[in-house]
Scaffold this motif. Structure first.
Motif, PDB file in Angstrom:
ATOM      1  N   UNK A 128     -50.780 -37.325 -34.985  1.00 44.11           N
ATOM      2  CA  UNK A 128     -49.502 -37.617 -34.306  1.00 44.11           C
ATOM      3  C   UNK A 128     -49.684 -38.740 -33.278  1.00 44.11           C
ATOM      4  N   UNK A 129     -48.688 -39.582 -33.089  1.00 40.99           N
ATOM      5  CA  UNK A 129     -48.822 -40.691 -32.130  1.00 40.99           C
ATOM      6  C   UNK A 129     -48.883 -40.157 -30.696  1.00 40.99           C
ATOM      7  N   UNK A 130     -49.502 -40.938 -29.848  1.00 38.98           N
ATOM      8  CA  UNK A 130     -49.778 -40.467 -28.489  1.00 38.98           C
ATOM      9  C   UNK A 130     -48.501 -40.258 -27.655  1.00 38.98           C
ATOM     10  N   UNK A 131     -47.492 -41.035 -27.948  1.00 35.17           N
ATOM     11  CA  UNK A 131     -46.231 -40.878 -27.211  1.00 35.17           C
ATOM     12  C   UNK A 131     -45.603 -39.514 -27.544  1.00 35.17           C
ATOM     13  N   UNK A 132     -45.510 -39.210 -28.838  1.00 33.89           N
ATOM     14  CA  UNK A 132     -44.931 -37.906 -29.227  1.00 33.89           C
ATOM     15  C   UNK A 132     -45.775 -36.766 -28.680  1.00 33.89           C
TER      16      UNK A 132
ATOM     17  N   UNK B 102     -56.345 -44.686 -34.659  1.00 33.27           N
ATOM     18  CA  UNK B 102     -55.262 -45.490 -35.257  1.00 33.27           C
ATOM     19  C   UNK B 102     -55.744 -46.824 -35.821  1.00 33.27           C
ATOM     20  N   UNK B 103     -56.871 -47.311 -35.333  1.00 28.96           N
ATOM     21  CA  UNK B 103     -57.354 -48.595 -35.864  1.00 28.96           C
ATOM     22  C   UNK B 103     -57.668 -48.453 -37.358  1.00 28.96           C
ATOM     23  N   UNK B 104     -57.942 -47.230 -37.777  1.00 25.63           N
ATOM     24  CA  UNK B 104     -58.239 -46.987 -39.198  1.00 25.63           C
ATOM     25  C   UNK B 104     -56.952 -46.911 -40.022  1.00 25.63           C
ATOM     26  N   UNK B 105     -55.873 -46.486 -39.386  1.00 20.10           N
ATOM     27  CA  UNK B 105     -54.605 -46.366 -40.107  1.00 20.10           C
ATOM     28  C   UNK B 105     -53.466 -46.442 -39.083  1.00 20.10           C
ATOM     29  N   UNK B 106     -52.955 -47.664 -38.921  1.00 14.90           N
ATOM     30  CA  UNK B 106     -51.979 -47.905 -37.851  1.00 14.90           C
ATOM     31  C   UNK B 106     -50.671 -47.133 -38.056  1.00 14.90           C
ATOM     32  N   UNK B 107     -50.426 -46.688 -39.267  1.00 12.34           N
ATOM     33  CA  UNK B 107     -49.162 -45.959 -39.483  1.00 12.34           C
ATOM     34  C   UNK B 107     -49.163 -44.621 -38.730  1.00 12.34           C
ATOM     35  N   UNK B 108     -50.329 -44.230 -38.207  1.00 10.72           N
ATOM     36  CA  UNK B 108     -50.352 -43.008 -37.379  1.00 10.72           C
ATOM     37  C   UNK B 108     -49.739 -43.268 -36.009  1.00 10.72           C
ATOM     38  N   UNK B 109     -49.637 -44.549 -35.654  1.00  8.49           N
ATOM     39  CA  UNK B 109     -49.091 -44.904 -34.344  1.00  8.49           C
ATOM     40  C   UNK B 109     -47.570 -45.090 -34.431  1.00  8.49           C
ATOM     41  N   UNK B 110     -46.927 -44.148 -35.077  1.00  8.18           N
ATOM     42  CA  UNK B 110     -45.484 -44.215 -35.335  1.00  8.18           C
ATOM     43  C   UNK B 110     -44.930 -42.797 -35.216  1.00  8.18           C
ATOM     44  N   UNK B 111     -43.761 -42.662 -34.592  1.00  8.07           N
ATOM     45  CA  UNK B 111     -43.116 -41.339 -34.535  1.00  8.07           C
ATOM     46  C   UNK B 111     -42.599 -40.978 -35.919  1.00  8.07           C
ATOM     47  N   UNK B 112     -42.904 -39.789 -36.353  1.00 13.45           N
ATOM     48  CA  UNK B 112     -42.506 -39.404 -37.706  1.00 13.45           C
ATOM     49  C   UNK B 112     -41.304 -38.441 -37.684  1.00 13.45           C
ATOM     50  N   UNK B 113     -40.551 -38.489 -38.757  1.00 17.29           N
ATOM     51  CA  UNK B 113     -39.375 -37.611 -38.910  1.00 17.29           C
ATOM     52  C   UNK B 113     -39.569 -36.696 -40.123  1.00 17.29           C
ATOM     53  N   UNK B 114     -38.894 -35.548 -40.150  1.00 20.31           N
ATOM     54  CA  UNK B 114     -38.944 -34.722 -41.362  1.00 20.31           C
ATOM     55  C   UNK B 114     -38.391 -35.535 -42.530  1.00 20.31           C
ATOM     56  N   UNK B 115     -39.062 -35.464 -43.652  1.00 23.75           N
ATOM     57  CA  UNK B 115     -38.713 -36.343 -44.767  1.00 23.75           C
ATOM     58  C   UNK B 115     -37.335 -36.054 -45.369  1.00 23.75           C
ATOM     59  N   UNK B 116     -36.571 -37.131 -45.517  1.00 22.52           N
ATOM     60  CA  UNK B 116     -35.283 -37.059 -46.220  1.00 22.52           C
ATOM     61  C   UNK B 116     -35.345 -38.064 -47.358  1.00 22.52           C
TER      62      UNK B 116
END
Ligand code: ARG
Length: 581
Positions: free
Chosen positions: A1-5, A98-112
């Motif tokens: 999960x991203x650090x902000x969340x 996150x340097x290994x996978x920057x998409x982890x540095x993004x807030x995620x939503x339940x998938x629709x």
């Protein structure tokens, strides 16, 4: 999960532990960076609700936060702003993740499941600059929507039937009256080739259009042909199929050049098999009434501030129109893909029309209320006179010519580069051109009109595609010169480095804002901000020749970190990074 969340979750825990109730917990970038990296301003709202002193509340929250070993220097400013910074250990751990996978540095939503409708080019008519923005914005919004955790699908929804069909068929009939397509009694095999190219279509359509505008008899003939085609007259259908194919090939090429990728290449006519069922659903739900010979759906609501006219679903002559095919397309998409949301990225002048369409779809139960419709209305690209962009001699600016002009401008970046062969030069200058165009197109808010400015868009300075690409290429080449090691963040040595790290941590906030507002400006602005910081850092240090190995490692780590941000976000914008420039 991203650090902000994660931090927002910690805040939530602390707030709940103290029995405060604050629903939306948002962390924002600190307005006073000297006091902390981020701030939480909720103490004031909590205090107001409870009639308490906000500073006392802030102190309780701050005490709670101090129990977690990820922060340092938590402090309270003014009436109760809580400033938060992350400690070195937390930063090192998070950043090396996150340097290994920057998409982890993004807030995620339940998938629709989200269905995108954008592009919308019209068959047999040249693409114009209006089709540029819906393609660029639609593609980027789709990628952004996927990045935050949704499943996405896209359809170009070509305008593949309508008045333009009648015009082209009329003109071809004038020029080749002996073609079997026009013989109503013909019942043999139809030819599949007619020796016509896209360039011919670019002549034929405008010619027919001018003629029809000047002569009401011709216009009447065009209407008749269009209606007959809609009714399935065989020769016309066969002829139109051929034209459709020629034109779509060209449209595909243009969209390819813009890196716009569609899962479906369907057109309005692909909805024909669903029209009867759609009409039946509307009828069964009492949503089709006769009005002056046409069939319409009343969509006005008592609470409307402005008048919303009924939607015409079938014309007086019994033929279908844009809206008929729109509703049938909705039925087809619901039956085949069952999306949770449908997003339409279209010129904002179609806003009223889509309001009518969405209302009709809900009112008639064509679509259930838990399916969401979103209209993203897009502004136009204008010329310096503030009117839709024209060619030098005042004609409609074709998209291909516009892209050509930009390519000419960006070719100068590589013209004298002896290290590149001609093929690479062209590849690089094409990528820079697309970046220039897309970045400029995605920078203003989607609904805003903006002015086309070739020199400005192609400049190597300021908020431009070439500036961003130049920065990304600089990082890329630095990393490739350093060798492909896994770098380590040993320490943070300067304010600029700290600023870069805070900027990286801010990414989830900015991406989230872009996603919720359905606009790309936060993404484009953010890339500019982080790249500017990187370039400052680059100017301050001699990274590759640094003797202190530990320092060099950390610097290369930061370079890679920012490069990964660029890679991810430029991919969202559908901008490709060349190897060199
Ligand atoms: N072909 C249309 C135009 O050029 C745009 C189509 C937009 N999408 C839709 N589902 N109506 O105006």
């Amino acid at each position: 999960m991203d650090l902000i969340s994660k931090t927002e979750q910690i805040l939530k825990e602390v707030i709940e532990k103290n029995n405060f109730d604050e629903e939306a917990i948002v962390l924002s970038v600190s307005s006073k960076p000297e006091l902390g990296q981020f701030q939480y301003n909720g103490a004031m709202a909590i205090a107001k609700k409870r009639g308490m002193n906000p500073r006392a509340i802030a102190e309780q929250i701050a005490n709670g936060l101090n129990e977690y070993d990820v922060f340092e220097n938590i402090n309270i400013a003014g009436p109760g702003f809580i400033n938060i910074s992350f400690n070195a250990a937390c930063l090192k751990e998070y950043l090396s993740e996150i340097i290994k996978d920057m998409s982890q540095n993004v807030k995620k939503y339940p998938s629709k499941k989200v269905f995108f409708d954008y592009g919308g080019a019209n068959v047999a008519k040249a693409l114009h600059v209006g089709h540029l923005r819906t393609a660029n914005i639609g593609e980027a919004l789709k990628r952004l929507t996927k990045l935050v955790g949704n499943e996405v699908m896209s359809d170009v929804h070509l305008g593949d039937i309508g008045r333009q069909s009648g015009m082209v068929i009329f003109q071809l009939r004038e020029e080749h009256p002996d073609w079997v397509f026009f013989d109503e009694n013909y019942d043999g095999e139809y030819p599949t080739e007619i020796g016509i190219t896209n360039a011919d279509l670019e002549r034929i359509y405008p010619l027919a259009s001018t003629r029809a505008k000047e002569d009401e008899n011709i216009m009447e003939e065009v209407r008749k042909i269009t209606a007959e085609l809609d009714n399935g007259r065989k020769g016309y259908t066969k002829l139109w199929d051929i034209i459709r194919k020629i034109s779509i090939e060209n449209i595909k090429e243009t969209y390819n050049g813009l890196n716009a990728e569609f899962d479906l290449w369907e057109g309005e006519t692909d909805s024909y098999p669903y029209i009867d069922e759609m009409l039946q659903v509307l009828k069964d739900n009492g949503c089709l009434v006769e009005s002056q010979g046409a069939l319409v759906c009343d969509v006005a609501d008592e609470s409307d501030k402005a008048e919303i006219p009924p939607l015409v679903v079938i014309k007086t002559d019994g033929t279908t129109l844009y809206a008929t095919r729109e509703l049938a397309t909705i039925l087809s998409r619901m039956k085949r893909f069952n999306p949770d949301e449908l997003i339409y990225v279209v010129d904002n002048r179609q806003g009223m029309y889509f309001e009518q369409v969405f209302r009709t779809a809900y009112k008639s139960n064509l679509v259930s209320k838990d399916v969401k419709f979103t209209f993203v209305g897009v502004g136009t690209m204008n010329g310096k006179d503030g009117k839709p962009f024209k060619t030098r001699d005042g004609g409609v600016m074709k998209l291909d010519s516009l892209i050509g002009e930009i390519k000419e401008e960006t070719s100068k970046y590589v013209k004298d580069n002896e290290n590149m062969d001609e093929k690479e030069q062209k590849d690089v200058s094409d990528k820079v051109a697309v970046a220039a165009l897309k970045y400029a197109d995605l920078l203003p808010n989607v609904e805003k009109d903006y002015i086309f400015d070739l020199t400005k868009f192609c400049s190597l300075e300021g908020k431009t595609g070439p500036y961003i690409l130049y920065s990304a290429v600089r990082m890329k080449s630095l990393l490739s010169k350093a060798g492909d090691n896994e770098y380590k963040l040993n320490d943070i040595y300067s304010q600029t480095e700290k600023d870069i790290i805070t900027k990286v941590l801010e990414m989830p906030i900015r991406i989230d804002k872009a996603y919720r507002n359905k606009t790309l400006s936060d993404v484009t602005e953010y890339i500019y901000e982080i790249d500017s910081l990187f370039n400052k850092f680059y100017a301050e240090n001699r990274i590759l020749t640094e003797d202190n190995e530990s320092k060099k490692q950390s610097w290369l780590f930061l370079t890679k970190l920012v490069y990964e941000v660029n890679k991810l976000l430029l991919d969202v914008l559908a901008i490709l990074i060349p190897d060199r420039m």
